[in-house]
Design an enzyme around this catalytic site. Structure first.
Site, PDB file in Angstrom:
ATOM      1  N   LYS A  91       0.819  -1.216   0.000  1.00  0.00           N
ATOM      2  CA  LYS A  91       0.000   0.000   0.000  1.00  0.00           C
ATOM      3  C   LYS A  91       0.857   1.272   0.000  1.00  0.00           C
ATOM      4  O   LYS A  91       0.538   2.238  -0.683  1.00  0.00           O
ATOM      5  CB  LYS A  91      -0.931  -0.011   1.218  1.00  0.00           C
ATOM      6  CG  LYS A  91      -1.841   1.186   1.319  1.00  0.00           C
ATOM      7  CD  LYS A  91      -2.996   0.914   2.252  1.00  0.00           C
ATOM      8  CE  LYS A  91      -2.546   0.707   3.687  1.00  0.00           C
ATOM      9  NZ  LYS A  91      -2.353   1.942   4.436  1.00  0.00           N
TER      10      LYS A  91
ATOM     11  N   ARG B 183     -11.084   3.096   9.287  1.00  0.00           N
ATOM     12  CA  ARG B 183     -10.629   1.767   9.665  1.00  0.00           C
ATOM     13  C   ARG B 183     -11.748   0.997  10.370  1.00  0.00           C
ATOM     14  O   ARG B 183     -11.597  -0.187  10.642  1.00  0.00           O
ATOM     15  CB  ARG B 183      -9.456   1.953  10.625  1.00  0.00           C
ATOM     16  CG  ARG B 183      -8.528   0.786  10.698  1.00  0.00           C
ATOM     17  CD  ARG B 183      -7.136   1.246  10.294  1.00  0.00           C
ATOM     18  NE  ARG B 183      -6.090   0.654  11.097  1.00  0.00           N
ATOM     19  CZ  ARG B 183      -4.839   1.075  11.038  1.00  0.00           C
ATOM     20  NH1 ARG B 183      -4.504   2.085  10.254  1.00  0.00           N
ATOM     21  NH2 ARG B 183      -3.917   0.498  11.753  1.00  0.00           N
TER      22      ARG B 183
ATOM     23  N   ARG C  38      12.596 -11.048   7.113  1.00  0.00           N
ATOM     24  CA  ARG C  38      13.729 -10.361   7.731  1.00  0.00           C
ATOM     25  C   ARG C  38      14.384 -11.206   8.833  1.00  0.00           C
ATOM     26  O   ARG C  38      13.732 -11.694   9.736  1.00  0.00           O
ATOM     27  CB  ARG C  38      13.236  -9.038   8.318  1.00  0.00           C
ATOM     28  CG  ARG C  38      14.349  -8.215   8.934  1.00  0.00           C
ATOM     29  CD  ARG C  38      13.953  -6.793   9.078  1.00  0.00           C
ATOM     30  NE  ARG C  38      12.678  -6.659   9.780  1.00  0.00           N
ATOM     31  CZ  ARG C  38      12.186  -5.495  10.155  1.00  0.00           C
ATOM     32  NH1 ARG C  38      12.837  -4.379   9.896  1.00  0.00           N
ATOM     33  NH2 ARG C  38      11.036  -5.427  10.775  1.00  0.00           N
TER      34      ARG C  38
ATOM     35  N   ARG D 270      13.187 -10.929  14.741  1.00  0.00           N
ATOM     36  CA  ARG D 270      12.564 -10.102  15.771  1.00  0.00           C
ATOM     37  C   ARG D 270      11.182 -10.665  16.047  1.00  0.00           C
ATOM     38  O   ARG D 270      10.551 -11.211  15.161  1.00  0.00           O
ATOM     39  CB  ARG D 270      12.385  -8.682  15.243  1.00  0.00           C
ATOM     40  CG  ARG D 270      13.612  -7.866  15.339  1.00  0.00           C
ATOM     41  CD  ARG D 270      13.169  -6.411  15.269  1.00  0.00           C
ATOM     42  NE  ARG D 270      14.190  -5.617  14.631  1.00  0.00           N
ATOM     43  CZ  ARG D 270      13.958  -4.544  13.913  1.00  0.00           C
ATOM     44  NH1 ARG D 270      12.715  -4.149  13.712  1.00  0.00           N
ATOM     45  NH2 ARG D 270      14.929  -3.857  13.395  1.00  0.00           N
TER      46      ARG D 270
ATOM     47  N   ARG E 266      -1.221 -10.347  13.545  1.00  0.00           N
ATOM     48  CA  ARG E 266      -1.423  -8.978  13.078  1.00  0.00           C
ATOM     49  C   ARG E 266      -2.349  -8.939  11.864  1.00  0.00           C
ATOM     50  O   ARG E 266      -3.226  -8.095  11.754  1.00  0.00           O
ATOM     51  CB  ARG E 266      -0.067  -8.396  12.686  1.00  0.00           C
ATOM     52  CG  ARG E 266       0.271  -7.116  13.408  1.00  0.00           C
ATOM     53  CD  ARG E 266       1.731  -6.793  13.263  1.00  0.00           C
ATOM     54  NE  ARG E 266       2.055  -6.084  12.049  1.00  0.00           N
ATOM     55  CZ  ARG E 266       3.237  -6.188  11.420  1.00  0.00           C
ATOM     56  NH1 ARG E 266       4.177  -6.998  11.886  1.00  0.00           N
ATOM     57  NH2 ARG E 266       3.480  -5.495  10.345  1.00  0.00           N
TER      58      ARG E 266
HETATM   59  P1  AMP Z   1      -0.528   2.976  10.745  1.00  0.00           P
HETATM   60  O1  AMP Z   1       0.664   3.795  10.389  1.00  0.00           O
HETATM   61  O2  AMP Z   1      -1.659   3.108   9.764  1.00  0.00           O
HETATM   62  O3  AMP Z   1      -0.203   1.548  11.052  1.00  0.00           O
HETATM   63  O4  AMP Z   1      -1.100   3.608  12.107  1.00  0.00           O
HETATM   64  C1  AMP Z   1      -0.347   3.577  13.289  1.00  0.00           C
HETATM   65  C2  AMP Z   1      -1.291   3.539  14.477  1.00  0.00           C
HETATM   66  O5  AMP Z   1      -2.124   4.686  14.476  1.00  0.00           O
HETATM   67  C3  AMP Z   1      -2.256   2.371  14.509  1.00  0.00           C
HETATM   68  O6  AMP Z   1      -1.696   1.237  15.082  1.00  0.00           O
HETATM   69  C4  AMP Z   1      -3.406   2.913  15.328  1.00  0.00           C
HETATM   70  O7  AMP Z   1      -3.087   2.866  16.699  1.00  0.00           O
HETATM   71  C5  AMP Z   1      -3.441   4.355  14.907  1.00  0.00           C
HETATM   72  N1  AMP Z   1      -4.384   4.571  13.782  1.00  0.00           N
HETATM   73  C6  AMP Z   1      -4.087   4.894  12.490  1.00  0.00           C
HETATM   74  N2  AMP Z   1      -5.194   5.050  11.753  1.00  0.00           N
HETATM   75  C7  AMP Z   1      -6.232   4.836  12.586  1.00  0.00           C
HETATM   76  C8  AMP Z   1      -7.650   4.839  12.429  1.00  0.00           C
HETATM   77  N3  AMP Z   1      -8.224   5.107  11.259  1.00  0.00           N
HETATM   78  N4  AMP Z   1      -8.401   4.571  13.522  1.00  0.00           N
HETATM   79  C9  AMP Z   1      -7.846   4.309  14.705  1.00  0.00           C
HETATM   80  N5  AMP Z   1      -6.526   4.275  14.919  1.00  0.00           N
HETATM   81  C10 AMP Z   1      -5.714   4.537  13.885  1.00  0.00           C
END
Ligand code: AMP
Length: 232
Positions: free
Chosen positions: A22, A96, A130, A163, A174
């Protein structure tokens, strides 16, 4: 970016699990088309760094690997989108959850949801590729720069380790969590008839499909013009 020529401004979302490519596809979209890319993760990290009120609250959730509460997340994103109302835009990482999608719908109609559909096994292979030599910190990737002998450091011949984050059990967990979380959102957009899925096992094969699709929706940025001159 200049003001877009068309009257209908694209309101798009890109979705795909970790390891789906992505990030790569998004950066190629931004390079080829005149649109604003708004990533919820980037926006949160920016708020964290600047220690804004939102950032301080968000940190407690992110540190625990939890989602930010819908109302906070929605307020943050919708507020940011206000500044982008004159541009085509592409959301990344948001919505999300279904409540987030519903809140977004109240402000604007989403035209297209680009869904990167990459087989589970492919993603798992990428995310578990990795391996590290703990003594030196040397990093190997089974796909891009594999060690000469499986599981051994090239120089010391000592065993390589993974890791915790890169171990198959963790990666599976995940991915399952992501799937459970986002499936309702995909279903939501599918019902609205705006879901466009692009399937494949390689980003370089998925990208041309996404590119061709977006060409029907957006003016393309000339690649020559977008290069900054040397004397600039
Ligand atoms: P990402 O970089 O998209 O993996 O986002 C990092 C962290 O930000 C995630 O693990 C969530 O804790 C939070 N996060 C990002 N986007 C959202 C969303 N749309 N709703 C809730 N939490 C979010």
């Amino acid at each position: 970016l200049g003001a877009p020529a068309r009257r209908t401004l694209l309101r798009a979302v890109i979705m795909g699990p970790p390891g789906s490519g992505k990030g790569t596809v998004s950066s190629r979209i931004v390079k080829h088309f005149a649109l604003k890319h708004l990533s919820s993760g980037d926006l949160l990290r920016d708020n964290l760094q600047r220690r804004t009120e939102v950032g301080v609250i968000a940190k407690t959730y992110i540190d625990q690997g939890q989602l930010i509460p819908d109302d906070l997340m929605t307020r943050l994103m919708l507020n940011e989108l206000k500044n982008l109302h004159r541009y085509h835009w592409l959301l990344d990482g948001f919505p999300r959850t279904v409540p987030q999608a519903e809140a977004l719908d109240e402000t604007c109609q989403i035209h297209t949801v680009i869904n990167l559909d990459v087989p589970f096994e492919t993603i798992k292979q990428r995310l578990t590729a990795r391996w590290i030599h703990p003594g030196s910190g040397r990093v190997y990737n089974l796909e891009f720069n594999p060690p000469k002998d499986v599981g051994l450091d090239d120089i010391t011949r000592e065993p390589l380790v993974q890791r915790d984050d890169d171990k198959p059990e963790t990666v599976t967990k995940r991915l399952k969590a992501y799937e459970a979380e986002t499936k309702p959102v995909l279903d939501y957009y599918r019902k609205k008839g705006v879901l466009e899925s692009f399937s494949g096992t390689e980003t370089n094969k998925i990208w041309p499909l996404v590119h061709a699709f977006l060409q029907t929706k957006l003016p393309e940025v000339s690649q020559e013009e977008s290069i900054t001159p040397l004397w600039y």
